[in-house]
Design a protein around this motif. Structure first.
Motif, PDB file in Angstrom:
ATOM      1  N   ALA A 268      40.093  41.551  37.665  1.00  0.00           N
ATOM      2  CA  ALA A 268      41.472  41.065  37.493  1.00  0.00           C
ATOM      3  C   ALA A 268      42.448  41.803  38.410  1.00  0.00           C
ATOM      4  N   ARG A 269      42.059  42.954  38.884  1.00  0.00           N
ATOM      5  CA  ARG A 269      42.931  43.741  39.752  1.00  0.00           C
ATOM      6  C   ARG A 269      43.124  43.044  41.088  1.00  0.00           C
ATOM      7  N   GLN A 270      44.355  43.050  41.627  1.00  0.00           N
ATOM      8  CA  GLN A 270      44.590  42.379  42.893  1.00  0.00           C
ATOM      9  C   GLN A 270      44.536  43.327  44.078  1.00  0.00           C
TER      10      GLN A 270
ATOM     11  N   PRO B  26      39.473  31.695  30.728  1.00  0.00           N
ATOM     12  CA  PRO B  26      38.527  32.572  31.412  1.00  0.00           C
ATOM     13  C   PRO B  26      38.960  34.028  31.261  1.00  0.00           C
ATOM     14  N   GLU B  27      38.020  34.852  30.945  1.00  0.00           N
ATOM     15  CA  GLU B  27      38.277  36.281  30.817  1.00  0.00           C
ATOM     16  C   GLU B  27      37.601  36.991  31.970  1.00  0.00           C
ATOM     17  N   LYS B  28      38.325  37.961  32.541  1.00  0.00           N
ATOM     18  CA  LYS B  28      37.774  38.739  33.643  1.00  0.00           C
ATOM     19  C   LYS B  28      37.726  40.197  33.233  1.00  0.00           C
ATOM     20  N   LYS B  29      36.843  40.885  33.858  1.00  0.00           N
ATOM     21  CA  LYS B  29      36.785  42.320  33.637  1.00  0.00           C
ATOM     22  C   LYS B  29      37.969  42.957  34.358  1.00  0.00           C
ATOM     23  N   THR B  30      38.255  44.205  34.068  1.00  0.00           N
ATOM     24  CA  THR B  30      39.412  44.888  34.643  1.00  0.00           C
ATOM     25  C   THR B  30      39.329  44.953  36.154  1.00  0.00           C
TER      26      THR B  30
END
Length: 87
Positions: free
Chosen positions: A11-13, A4-8
């Motif tokens: 993906a940021r926590q 799975p690919e996430k946008k930036t």
């Protein structure tokens, strides 16, 4: 490797846009100002030696010249404790 690919942003926590850098900068400046204010209250204004500054030929030396004393002085009289000093 595929996954799975996430946008930036996804993906940021952490959460962005809360102004954390401004809170940090303002609180740091406030802490420094508070420390200087406390030091001023307890110790007073800093003496940077501006009162002792000398200016040109009008300046006086930081010491006083001693009064003139002769090169010789008479020695103190010595009394012999063995000899009686009866009049």
């Amino acid at each position: 490797m595929t996954g799975p690919e996430k946008k930036t942003d996804e993906a940021r926590q952490g959460v962005t846009g809360t102004g954390t850098r401004y809170v940090f900068a303002i609180s740091t400046v406030a802490a420094v100002v508070a420390l200087f204010a406390i030091a001023f209250v307890f110790f007073g204004a800093p003496d940077m030696g501006l009162d002792d500054a000398q200016s040109g030929a009008d300046a006086t030396p930081p010491y006083e010249m001693p009064e003139e004393t002769p090169d010789w002085q008479e020695p103190a009289p010595v009394q012999n404790p063995a000899s009686p000093s009866a009049p």
